[in-house]
Enzyme design. Structure first.
Site, PDB file in Angstrom:
ATOM      1  N   SER A 135      11.945-128.406   2.276  1.00  0.00           N
ATOM      2  CA  SER A 135      13.131-127.670   1.853  1.00  0.00           C
ATOM      3  C   SER A 135      13.388-128.074   0.408  1.00  0.00           C
ATOM      4  O   SER A 135      13.607-129.251   0.128  1.00  0.00           O
ATOM      5  CB  SER A 135      14.306-128.072   2.749  1.00  0.00           C
ATOM      6  N   LYS A 161      10.382-123.790   1.845  1.00  0.00           N
ATOM      7  CA  LYS A 161      11.697-123.148   2.001  1.00  0.00           C
ATOM      8  C   LYS A 161      12.493-123.445   0.752  1.00  0.00           C
ATOM      9  O   LYS A 161      12.523-124.583   0.291  1.00  0.00           O
ATOM     10  CB  LYS A 161      12.384-123.722   3.253  1.00  0.00           C
ATOM     11  N   LYS A 163      16.298-122.975  -1.271  1.00  0.00           N
ATOM     12  CA  LYS A 163      17.715-122.690  -1.087  1.00  0.00           C
ATOM     13  C   LYS A 163      18.071-121.511  -1.976  1.00  0.00           C
ATOM     14  O   LYS A 163      17.603-121.444  -3.124  1.00  0.00           O
ATOM     15  CB  LYS A 163      18.542-123.917  -1.485  1.00  0.00           C
ATOM     16  N   ASP A 188      16.926-120.344   2.628  1.00  0.00           N
ATOM     17  CA  ASP A 188      18.098-120.836   3.363  1.00  0.00           C
ATOM     18  C   ASP A 188      19.333-120.619   2.489  1.00  0.00           C
ATOM     19  O   ASP A 188      19.415-121.146   1.384  1.00  0.00           O
ATOM     20  CB  ASP A 188      17.925-122.329   3.674  1.00  0.00           C
ATOM     21  N   GLU A 213      17.455-118.054   6.512  1.00  0.00           N
ATOM     22  CA  GLU A 213      18.245-118.979   7.323  1.00  0.00           C
ATOM     23  C   GLU A 213      19.724-118.869   6.965  1.00  0.00           C
ATOM     24  O   GLU A 213      20.090-118.869   5.788  1.00  0.00           O
ATOM     25  CB  GLU A 213      17.715-120.400   7.054  1.00  0.00           C
ATOM     26  N   GLY A 290      16.293-130.589   8.860  1.00  0.00           N
ATOM     27  CA  GLY A 290      16.493-131.923   8.298  1.00  0.00           C
ATOM     28  C   GLY A 290      17.857-132.021   7.649  1.00  0.00           C
ATOM     29  O   GLY A 290      18.477-131.010   7.303  1.00  0.00           O
TER      30      GLY A 290
END
Ligand code: OSB
Ligand code: MG
Length: 372
Positions: A135, A161, A163, A188, A213, A290
């Site tokens: 992430s 992934k 943000k 996400d 997400e 996580g």
């Protein structure tokens, strides 16, 4: 099991690199660790609450008194059979799932060590290696993000992934896909959008994402079903799913096609297993989220990820991505093929470096008779 004592510690650990989401930037973690002493063994748990009440209403300063005044006394009041009994013991306390999980998971850890069994087996896992993704937070510039992605791909990670938030989304995805057309990529949003932005969210469909997400409100499930009907990209829920009932409801109404399971968010291993089983019934894959954990929480995430339906790479990555020195040994290492080998040793298979924990500790309190 007779829990002799519960020790609560706050440790401070600076991150090797800041982590930024749609709700802010964190440079250093304030982590609560609990250890429970039971029948001659010690089990460890980590409270994944953040430094601020942004991801969830819980934060470091709510978890401490909740554990001290309510949860630890409930655990110490009488014997219990196993880790799986903690949830019923804590049921009277509403919410505070991350605080509950820290204790429950420590009890599971102690139980596994007592039974000389690997924690992953006690949880019902089968996988001997788990697939890892990363992430990557919001950076100062898109170029810095591309650099980070390059580093993680070179390290072998199987899913990237990023943000996203309004202003840091389609523009960045364009740049990523121009450079890497085929990598497994997801985003996400941590609730950064509203349903008014459905036309904007539909544009994510052009980037062949594994998932988006938590695009909408953290406390909303139904409107995600509306959004899922309007876009092609699979929605994955994180913040909205607090227990197995939420998961069942979300999957029944089609609010998402993938679930992120965080053991702290749902209140412990027992509930995490239930969420997993609900997803199995709906034939929906899950993966392990996580929360910038230290080695204690990270080791628990690895154990959970061995359950059969953890079919997608999780946000469980190497210790060195977060910490100069992690508080467990060995540290969590990810192989060049992007997998973590699961240990057969009793408990988590990792030992807590108590000297290092002591060095990072800023406050400590023990409840009950002995010393944990
Ligand atoms: O939404 O998954 C999230 C970190 C803090 C709060 C929320 C989230 C995250 C992450 C970090 O994405 C994942 C990691 O531990 O690397
Ligand atoms: Mg998330």
């Amino acid at each position: 099991m007779k829990i002799d004592s519960v020790t609560l510690r706050e440790i401070h650990m600076p991150l090797v690199h800041f982590f930024e989401t749609s709700f802010g930037r964190v440079y250093s973690r304030r982590i609560l660790l609990v250890s429970v002493a039971a029948d001659g063994v010690c089990g460890w748990g980590e409270c994944v609450a953040g430094e601020d009440p942004y991801y969830s209403p819980e934060w470091t300063e709510t978890a401490w008194p909740t554990i001290k005044h309510y949860l630890a006394p409930l655990l110490l009041q009488s014997e219990l059979d196993a880790g799986r009994d903690c949830a019923a013991r804590f049921a009277r306390v509403r919410g505070h799932r991350m605080a509950k999980a820290a204790l429950e998971n420590a009890v599971w850890d102690a139980e596994a060590r007592q039974k000389q069994q690997p924690l992953w087996k006690l949880l019902g896992g089968t996988r001997r290696e788990i697939a890892c993704g990363v992430s990557i937070g919001i950076q100062d510039t898109p170029e810095q993000l591309l650099q980070k992605i390059e580093t993680e791909l070179a390290a072998g990670y199987r899913r990237i992934k990023i943000k996203v938030k309004p202003g840091w989304d389609l523009n960045v995805l364009e740049k990523i896909r121009a450079r890497w057309a085929d990598i497994v990529l997801s985003v996400d949003a941590n609730s950064a959008y509203t349903l008014d932005q459905v036309e904007h969210l539909r544009k994510f469909d052009a980037f062949n994402l594994l998932m988006i997400e938590q695009p909408l409100w953290n406390d909303e499930i139904y409107l995600h079903a509306r959004l899922q009907k309007a876009i092609q990209t699979a929605i994955c829920l994180d913040e909205s799913i607090l227990n197995a009932r939420d998961a069942d409801f979300a999957l029944e109404i089609g609010a998402c096609r993938i679930l992120n399971i965080k053991v702290g968010r749902v209140g412990g291993f027992g509930e995490a297993k239930k969420v997993h089983d609900v997803a199995v019934r709906h034939n929906v894959p899950v993966w392990c989220g996580g929360m910038l954990e230290s080695g204690v929480g990270r080791a628990h995430n690895i154990a959970l990820s061995t359950l059969e339906n953890f079919r997608l790479p999780g946000d469980v990555s190497a210790s060195k991505r977060y910490w100069k020195e992690d508080i467990i040994e060995p540290e969590v290492e990810v192989r060049a093929d992007g997998m973590i080998a699961v240990s057969d040793a009793p408990g988590t298979g990792y030992q807590v470096r108590e000297g290092l924990v002591r060095k990072f500790t800023v406050r400590e309190e023990t409840f009950g008779a002995g010393k944990a």
